[in-house]
Design an enzyme around this catalytic site. Structure first.
Site, PDB file in Angstrom:
ATOM      1  N   HIS A 111      -6.612  -7.223   0.446  1.00 49.27           N
ATOM      2  CA  HIS A 111      -6.748  -5.812   0.064  1.00 49.27           C
ATOM      3  C   HIS A 111      -6.126  -5.568  -1.317  1.00 49.27           C
ATOM      4  O   HIS A 111      -5.149  -6.237  -1.682  1.00 49.27           O
ATOM      5  CB  HIS A 111      -6.049  -4.920   1.099  1.00 49.27           C
ATOM      6  CG  HIS A 111      -6.603  -5.058   2.486  1.00 49.27           C
ATOM      7  ND1 HIS A 111      -6.029  -5.892   3.431  1.00 49.27           N
ATOM      8  CD2 HIS A 111      -7.680  -4.496   3.070  1.00 49.27           C
ATOM      9  CE1 HIS A 111      -6.739  -5.823   4.553  1.00 49.27           C
ATOM     10  NE2 HIS A 111      -7.748  -4.983   4.364  1.00 49.27           N
ATOM     11  N   ASP A 123      -3.360 -10.802  -1.572  1.00 49.01           N
ATOM     12  CA  ASP A 123      -3.775 -10.211  -0.297  1.00 49.01           C
ATOM     13  C   ASP A 123      -5.285  -9.910  -0.394  1.00 49.01           C
ATOM     14  O   ASP A 123      -5.808  -9.718  -1.494  1.00 49.01           O
ATOM     15  CB  ASP A 123      -2.990  -8.908  -0.123  1.00 49.01           C
ATOM     16  CG  ASP A 123      -3.046  -8.324   1.258  1.00 49.01           C
ATOM     17  OD1 ASP A 123      -2.044  -8.458   1.986  1.00 49.01           O
ATOM     18  OD2 ASP A 123      -4.069  -7.696   1.599  1.00 49.01           O
ATOM     19  N   ASP A 167      -3.969 -12.250   4.758  1.00 44.01           N
ATOM     20  CA  ASP A 167      -5.261 -11.830   5.305  1.00 44.01           C
ATOM     21  C   ASP A 167      -6.417 -12.311   4.426  1.00 44.01           C
ATOM     22  O   ASP A 167      -7.578 -12.045   4.724  1.00 44.01           O
ATOM     23  CB  ASP A 167      -5.328 -10.307   5.535  1.00 44.01           C
ATOM     24  CG  ASP A 167      -4.853  -9.515   4.348  1.00 44.01           C
ATOM     25  OD1 ASP A 167      -4.658 -10.092   3.263  1.00 44.01           O
ATOM     26  OD2 ASP A 167      -4.669  -8.283   4.498  1.00 44.01           O
ATOM     27  N   HIS A 172       0.810  -1.235   0.000  1.00 47.59           N
ATOM     28  CA  HIS A 172       0.000   0.000   0.000  1.00 47.59           C
ATOM     29  C   HIS A 172       0.838   1.278   0.000  1.00 47.59           C
ATOM     30  O   HIS A 172       0.297   2.354  -0.261  1.00 47.59           O
ATOM     31  CB  HIS A 172      -0.916   0.048   1.224  1.00 47.59           C
ATOM     32  CG  HIS A 172      -1.933  -1.061   1.264  1.00 47.59           C
ATOM     33  ND1 HIS A 172      -2.817  -1.288   0.245  1.00 47.59           N
ATOM     34  CD2 HIS A 172      -2.193  -2.010   2.213  1.00 47.59           C
ATOM     35  CE1 HIS A 172      -3.592  -2.327   0.548  1.00 47.59           C
ATOM     36  NE2 HIS A 172      -3.227  -2.782   1.733  1.00 47.59           N
TER      37      HIS A 172
HETATM   38 FE   FE2 Z   1      -4.132  -6.818   3.314  1.00 45.56          FE
END
Ligand code: FE2
Length: 501
Positions: free
Chosen positions: A173, A171, A259, A136
């Site tokens: 996200h 992931d 995650d 990120h």
């Molecule tokens: Fe994540």
């Protein structure tokens, strides 16, 4: 199964850093993974290497000088002042200025850069850095627990020697930082499988496909809650197979954010350890140089299990390891079953329930079939030394730095006029790059979201003070010294007052 030469990067100090009390991301999980990997006897089967820590200068291959300098100076005590109350660099509460932040980032980034160098040298078929995968982080801003984008730095290193790199992100996200970094180039294809819909970072639709020369080379697979192994495989395999067929990458970087496993504290998918690791097994079979990185993963024991099993997959020994965990330093953490497994829960798979997964797969494959196979790139000799050394100047004193700024400006002006480096013009895009799409991208960039609450953050009021150190030529060291002196004066004045009372 044929053998692969595996390089595994690990710094024993990485587990000692902490983001602070009650924070979700725990670097300790990398130490737990290493402990399990060691207990399973995998250490003797691969090259275990301690990565060289990344220097600040190396980080500026992607990040801005001001941001890297800020990270190297900030402490929990000075954070509010240096970020103007979290309005710059570290926005919101997701990214605390913890003790040792810069050292932690330099370990994470150093591992991914070294992994890329190892692949470039041909000394490894697979390189692993579980301390990396911090997808990120932006050019001048931390986001979602990520400060330095080790992935972008690693891919930049790969691009010195290979024409095309495929980045895959599993992931939960969206891999927004990596996508943004390579959004306008066809030398890196990014493909992210993630939860979309009121979920951090709020980006990653199938219409976000890249821009200019990079149009079509960003692939997003937005998913809904509860995806199972079978459903995930039914979209992962055809999409990645098509990418491999069309793009023909010279190297693959797989971000193995954990995650997306069932039972994660921040994630919402329902993958088992085997379903997650299937992505690693699938890519290993392709016989393309591969880098495995960490990423998210907030149920620490499951993250350690998955990355241990995926290390075994890289070595090709996953069928021989005992599902009953061997004794290790953190053995108690893995109770009550003490098994190398992450099982699924009984949550509904919303992707299958409403048929949206089929539509997503069809659209992704349709987009990919529009691409020209294996875009060719003009490889150029890349200097191995830093730009500063290349220009034969140091970064030590102020005058030299001013001089260097001028030289760099001239150099960048020259680079920007090289063929193939034109910024994308308005008419270089096709019709689907609509105004609506561009404005939605801009809107997205302006509104930051919290990875913890998945709520949009309200922009804090702008401070009255002028942010002087963003002005060109302002020295952050000097700013920092003056501000600290002011604090000392105030403290002594209040002590004098107390004494006189
Ligand atoms: Fe994540």
């Amino acid at each position: 199964m044929s053998r692969r030469r595996v390089a595994y990067y690990y710094d024993p100090d990485v587990g000692a850093y902490t983001f602070g009390y009650n924070q979700y991301l725990k670097p300790h999980r990398v130490k737990m993974t290493h402990d399990l990997v060691s207990s399973y006897g995998m250490i003797d089967k691969m090259h275990v290497l301690r990565p060289a820590r990344s220097s600040a200068e190396t980080m500026t291959r992607f990040h801005t000088d001001e941001y890297v300098q800020f990270l190297s100076k900030v402490t929990p005590e000075t954070c509010a002042k240096l970020t103007f109350n979290n309005t710059r660099f570290l926005i919101g509460e997701d990214n605390p200025a913890f003790e040792g932040l810069f050292e932690f980032s330099s370990i994470s980034a150093g591992g991914s850069i070294n992994a890329a160098q190892r692949i470039n040298s041909g000394a490894a078929d697979i390189a692993i850095n579980w301390a990396g995968g911090l997808h990120h982080a932006k050019k001048s801003e931390a986001s979602g627990f990520c400060y330095i984008n080790d992935i972008v730095l690693g891919i930049l290193e790969l691009l010195r020697d290979v024409p095309r790199v495929l980045y895959i992100d599993i992931d939960c996200h969206h891999g927004d930082g990596v996508e943004e970094a390579f959004y306008t180039t066809d030398r890196v294809m990014t493909c992210s499988f993630h939860k979309y819909g009121l979920f951090f970072p709020g980006s990653g639709t199938q219409e976000d496909r890249g821009h200019g020369k990079g149009r079509g080379y960003a692939v997003n697979v937005p998913l809904k809650d509860g995806i199972t192994d079978e459903a995930y495989k039914s979209v992962f395999e055809p999409v990645i197979s098509k990418i491999l067929e069309v793009y023909r990458p010279s190297a693959v970087v797989l971000q193995c954010g954990a995650d997306s496993l069932a039972g994660d504290k921040l994630g919402c998918f329902n993958l088992t350890m085997h379903g997650h690791a299937h992505c690693v097994q699938f890519l290993r079979k392709q016989n393309i140089p591969l880098i495995l990185l960490g990423g998210g993963g907030y149920t620490v024991k499951n993250t350690a299990r998955a990355w241990t099993y995926e290390t075994a997959c890289a070595l090709g020994i996953e069928d021989t390891i005992d599902p009953l965990l061997p004794y290790s330093e953190y053995f108690d953490w893995f109770g009550p079953r003490f098994r190398l497994e992450v099982v699924s829960s009984n949550m509904d798979d919303l992707n299958v329930k409403d048929g949206s997964l089929d539509a997503v797969r069809v659209q992704a494959l349709e987009h990919l079939s529009e691409l020209i196979p294996a875009p060719s790139v003009g490889m150029q000799e890349t200097p191995r030394e830093s730009l500063a050394k290349h220009l034969r100047r140091g970064l030590d004193c102020g005058e030299a730095r001013d001089d260097l700024d001028v030289q760099l400006a001239q150099h960048l002006k020259y680079v920007s006029t090289l063929p193939g480096s034109d910024p994308p013009s308005e008419d270089s895009d096709n019709e689907s790059d609509s105004e609506e799409e561009n404005s939605s991208t801009l809107r997205r960039k302006k509104r930051a979201m919290s990875i913890i609450t998945n709520q949009y953050l309200e922009p804090p009021p702008m401070p009255n003070a002028r942010r002087k150190f963003f002005h060109s030529g302002m020295d952050l060291d000097e700013y920092f010294r003056v501000e600290m002196e002011k604090e000392d004066v105030l403290r002594f004045a209040s002590q004098d007052q107390m004494l006189s009372v």
